[in-house]
Design a protein around this motif. Structure first.
Motif, PDB file in Angstrom:
ATOM      1  N   ARG A  75      41.014  57.846  50.333  1.00  0.00           N
ATOM      2  CA  ARG A  75      40.203  56.692  50.706  1.00  0.00           C
ATOM      3  C   ARG A  75      39.700  56.946  51.866  1.00  0.00           C
ATOM      4  N   GLN A  76      40.203  57.686  52.917  1.00  0.00           N
ATOM      5  CA  GLN A  76      39.663  58.355  54.169  1.00  0.00           C
ATOM      6  C   GLN A  76      38.509  59.318  54.104  1.00  0.00           C
ATOM      7  N   GLN A  77      38.495  59.765  52.675  1.00  0.00           N
ATOM      8  CA  GLN A  77      37.270  60.867  52.400  1.00  0.00           C
ATOM      9  C   GLN A  77      37.950  61.957  53.215  1.00  0.00           C
ATOM     10  N   ILE A  78      39.106  62.315  53.312  1.00  0.00           N
ATOM     11  CA  ILE A  78      39.568  63.470  54.254  1.00  0.00           C
ATOM     12  C   ILE A  78      39.885  64.699  52.964  1.00  0.00           C
ATOM     13  N   ASN A  79      39.343  65.960  53.626  1.00  0.00           N
ATOM     14  CA  ASN A  79      39.455  66.880  52.695  1.00  0.00           C
ATOM     15  C   ASN A  79      40.981  67.634  53.070  1.00  0.00           C
ATOM     16  N   TYR A  80      41.730  67.621  51.915  1.00  0.00           N
ATOM     17  CA  TYR A  80      43.063  67.848  52.238  1.00  0.00           C
ATOM     18  C   TYR A  80      43.917  68.815  51.109  1.00  0.00           C
ATOM     19  N   LEU A  81      44.923  69.507  51.528  1.00  0.00           N
ATOM     20  CA  LEU A  81      45.788  70.022  50.677  1.00  0.00           C
ATOM     21  C   LEU A  81      47.121  69.594  50.943  1.00  0.00           C
ATOM     22  N   LEU A  82      48.028  69.117  49.907  1.00  0.00           N
ATOM     23  CA  LEU A  82      49.496  68.773  49.830  1.00  0.00           C
ATOM     24  C   LEU A  82      50.414  69.847  49.890  1.00  0.00           C
ATOM     25  N   ILE A  83      51.198  70.032  50.759  1.00  0.00           N
ATOM     26  CA  ILE A  83      52.082  71.169  51.019  1.00  0.00           C
ATOM     27  C   ILE A  83      53.562  70.764  51.101  1.00  0.00           C
ATOM     28  N   GLY A  84      54.165  71.002  50.050  1.00  0.00           N
ATOM     29  CA  GLY A  84      55.612  70.746  50.000  1.00  0.00           C
ATOM     30  C   GLY A  84      56.626  71.821  50.692  1.00  0.00           C
ATOM     31  N   ASN A  85      57.191  71.512  51.793  1.00  0.00           N
ATOM     32  CA  ASN A  85      57.936  72.559  52.608  1.00  0.00           C
ATOM     33  C   ASN A  85      59.533  72.323  52.290  1.00  0.00           C
ATOM     34  N   LYS A  86      60.076  73.372  52.436  1.00  0.00           N
ATOM     35  CA  LYS A  86      61.718  73.514  52.311  1.00  0.00           C
ATOM     36  C   LYS A  86      61.993  73.452  50.603  1.00  0.00           C
ATOM     37  N   SER A 109      63.943  69.626  45.687  1.00  0.00           N
ATOM     38  CA  SER A 109      63.151  69.396  44.379  1.00  0.00           C
ATOM     39  C   SER A 109      61.707  70.149  44.306  1.00  0.00           C
ATOM     40  N   THR A 110      61.346  70.493  43.094  1.00  0.00           N
ATOM     41  CA  THR A 110      60.000  70.932  43.031  1.00  0.00           C
ATOM     42  C   THR A 110      59.136  70.201  41.832  1.00  0.00           C
ATOM     43  N   ASN A 111      59.466  68.924  41.880  1.00  0.00           N
ATOM     44  CA  ASN A 111      58.810  68.353  40.713  1.00  0.00           C
ATOM     45  C   ASN A 111      57.482  67.565  41.494  1.00  0.00           C
ATOM     46  N   PHE A 112      56.442  68.333  41.911  1.00  0.00           N
ATOM     47  CA  PHE A 112      55.394  67.766  42.476  1.00  0.00           C
ATOM     48  C   PHE A 112      54.263  68.576  41.816  1.00  0.00           C
ATOM     49  N   GLU A 113      53.554  67.909  41.173  1.00  0.00           N
ATOM     50  CA  GLU A 113      52.462  68.590  40.351  1.00  0.00           C
ATOM     51  C   GLU A 113      51.267  68.971  41.355  1.00  0.00           C
ATOM     52  N   ASN A 114      50.828  68.075  42.171  1.00  0.00           N
ATOM     53  CA  ASN A 114      49.631  68.164  42.833  1.00  0.00           C
ATOM     54  C   ASN A 114      49.845  68.980  44.200  1.00  0.00           C
ATOM     55  N   ALA A 115      51.057  69.480  44.404  1.00  0.00           N
ATOM     56  CA  ALA A 115      51.446  69.986  45.913  1.00  0.00           C
ATOM     57  C   ALA A 115      51.591  71.626  45.610  1.00  0.00           C
ATOM     58  N   LEU A 116      51.422  72.457  46.706  1.00  0.00           N
ATOM     59  CA  LEU A 116      51.818  73.538  46.855  1.00  0.00           C
ATOM     60  C   LEU A 116      53.046  73.754  47.429  1.00  0.00           C
ATOM     61  N   LEU A 117      54.221  74.309  46.875  1.00  0.00           N
ATOM     62  CA  LEU A 117      55.625  74.372  47.262  1.00  0.00           C
ATOM     63  C   LEU A 117      55.716  75.809  48.074  1.00  0.00           C
ATOM     64  N   LYS A 159      51.353  83.274  51.369  1.00  0.00           N
ATOM     65  CA  LYS A 159      50.382  84.001  51.048  1.00  0.00           C
ATOM     66  C   LYS A 159      49.402  83.063  49.827  1.00  0.00           C
ATOM     67  N   GLU A 160      50.038  82.299  49.227  1.00  0.00           N
ATOM     68  CA  GLU A 160      49.264  81.455  48.362  1.00  0.00           C
ATOM     69  C   GLU A 160      48.626  80.324  48.991  1.00  0.00           C
ATOM     70  N   LEU A 161      49.302  79.817  50.151  1.00  0.00           N
ATOM     71  CA  LEU A 161      48.496  78.899  51.298  1.00  0.00           C
ATOM     72  C   LEU A 161      47.392  79.358  51.741  1.00  0.00           C
ATOM     73  N   LYS A 162      47.318  80.522  52.230  1.00  0.00           N
ATOM     74  CA  LYS A 162      46.170  81.196  52.749  1.00  0.00           C
ATOM     75  C   LYS A 162      45.121  81.075  51.815  1.00  0.00           C
ATOM     76  N   GLU A 163      45.503  81.434  50.627  1.00  0.00           N
ATOM     77  CA  GLU A 163      44.475  81.745  49.746  1.00  0.00           C
ATOM     78  C   GLU A 163      43.752  80.404  49.273  1.00  0.00           C
ATOM     79  N   LYS A 164      44.685  79.307  49.050  1.00  0.00           N
ATOM     80  CA  LYS A 164      44.304  77.930  48.626  1.00  0.00           C
ATOM     81  C   LYS A 164      43.284  77.537  49.820  1.00  0.00           C
TER      82      LYS A 164
END
Length: 452
Positions: free
Chosen positions: A330-341, A346-354, A364-369
């Motif tokens: 809604r705020q038109q913010i460019n973002y990445l969702l990052i699930g820590n720990k 849980s690892t049940n988050f489809e749109n997030a990088l865990l 490494k995957e975070l830097k690539e994304k």
């Protein structure tokens, strides 16, 4: 007009190496009195009789006082950086010694150079065009391989060579069109309208490519700001420390430990990413200082090029994350969702990088994304516009080319085409410096260091 610039005939002097203690300091003179000034301070040899591009070892003396033992390099005009007589004095790197040698040159008639004046003289004497001169400053300021390559490409001519060729072709067609006006009663056509149309189409392609490269150029020159956002204890400071491979931010289990924003820089594939660790965002806090930190976090989030929204997988559900994602969109913010720990929950988050910032998992995957989400072009050694002045002029060129093409489509007469051609030529010349004024030059060269 250029020869009327104030101080044009002065001989200038400045320290060309960074100030401070070092093995060697280099002092540079440029101007018609350079050789005679140094000759009066260098009794070891008659320098006025020496060949260009030669080195001479001896003592610098002022009156009977020995200032230092130096190496003097001679560069006679026009085969020098500035196109004038240039002398470089390599002395010992003591600030006191350097200042004494500088003052001795000033006492003999030189004046201290203004910021960028050596490169400005190189431009005024035709050794560089304006884009090449600006690229010198970019090269000095370069801090990645990508920024170095972009600057070197422009120093070697870069896109200014393309614009110069376009300018010459436009001038030719403009002259032929204006010649037609002199023979308007005889109904003759000197300019081949078909070839002119092809030239305009080619110029539009080139101009659009350069305009599109500005986004990449801005990334190369200024880097990308990355705000790490999330609730307290999501692991933001731990992630910052992991990305930096050092303990930069204080890590604690106490909510609200980070009160202010912390900024650090990392290099990913030759692009600088400015990481901003922010105070944890929570809606209700009685701590005034923490409240100020939260406000700063929200401001950084809105101004950043991209937001890493970090959440603790043990404290969020998929529904919670969906609400966060909708709010960011809604705020038109460019973002990445990052699930820590992710190593503990849980690892049940489809749109997030865990990831696990503490265990350095998924970094490494975070830097690539992060790179893929912000850098949308290949960084290669080709023409990239990094200068906002060039970008503004290119937009005007694009508008002028569109007007010329519209005129050709409507088959309007040459006298109506000519103003748009002249307007296009004007903005091309503004970029390369073929036409300019003292105000523009002062703005461009004021950003240089003194000795360059």
């Amino acid at each position: 007009m250029l020869n009327n610039l104030s101080g044009w005939d002065d001989t200038i002097v400045a320290l060309a190496t960074p100030p401070g203690i070092g093995a060697i300091g280099v002092i540079r003179l440029s101007g018609k009195e350079s050789f005679s000034i140094i000759n009066s301070l260098f009794p070891s040899k008659e320098l006025l009789k020496q060949a260009s591009h030669t080195l001479h070892v001896g003592f610098i003396k002022e009156d009977d006082k020995v200032l230092d033992e130096v190496v003097v390099s001679l560069f006679k005009n026009p085969k020098s950086y500035t196109g004038e007589d240039v002398v470089e004095i390599s002395c010992h790197g003591s600030p006191y010694v350097q200042q004494q040698v500088l003052q001795a040159c000033i006492n003999k008639g030189a004046r201290l150079a203004k910021a960028g004046e050596f490169t400005q003289r190189a431009f005024l004497n035709g050794k560089l065009d304006l884009t090449q001169a600006e690229a010198v400053a970019d090269l000095i300021a370069s801090n990645t391989s990508a920024s170095q390559k972009a600057a070197l490409h422009n120093i070697r001519g870069g896109f200014s060579d393309v614009l110069k060729q376009l300018r010459e072709e436009l001038i030719t067609f403009s002259a032929l069109i204006e010649l037609e006006l002199d023979f308007s009663q005889e109904d003759v056509e000197f300019a081949d309208r078909k070839k002119f149309y092809e030239l305009i189409e080619k110029a539009q392609v080139i101009t659009n490519e350069l305009l599109e490269s500005f986004q990449l150029g801005n990334v190369i020159r200024n880097g990308i700001s990355v705000a790490i956002i999330g609730k307290p204890n999501a692991g933001k400071s731990t992630l910052l420390n992991t990305l930096l491979n050092e303990d930069r931010a204080i890590v604690s289990d106490i909510a609200g430990t980070t009160r202010d924003t912390i900024e650090e820089v990392i290099n990913i594939n030759d692009v600088l990413f400015r990481l901003i660790d922010t105070a944890g965002i929570r809606e209700h806090t009685s701590d005034i200082i923490e409240s100020i930190g939260v406000e700063k976090s929200l401001a950084k989030m809105r101004s950043a090029d991209i937001v890493l929204y970090l959440f603790d997988v043990n404290s969020y559900t998929a529904e919670d994350l969906l609400k966060i994602e909708k709010d960011l969109q809604r705020q038109q913010i460019n973002y990445l969702l990052i699930g820590n720990k992710a190593d503990t929950g849980s690892t049940n988050f489809e749109n997030a990088l865990l990831i696990s910032a503490k265990q350095q998992q998924g970094i490494k995957e975070l830097k690539e994304k992060l790179f893929a989400a912000t850098v949308h072009n290949d960084i290669a050694e080709n023409a990239v516009v990094t200068n906002s002045r060039h970008h503004a002029a290119l937009q005007k060129i694009s508008e002028s080319l569109a007007a010329i093409k519209t005129g050709l489509d409507k088959n309007i007469s040459g006298d109506l085409l000519t103003p748009d051609i002249h307007r296009c030529l004007h903005y091309i010349s503004e970029i390369t410096g073929t036409i300019t004024n003292e105000t523009v030059l002062d703005y461009v060269f004021s950003k240089f260091c003194i000795g360059k």
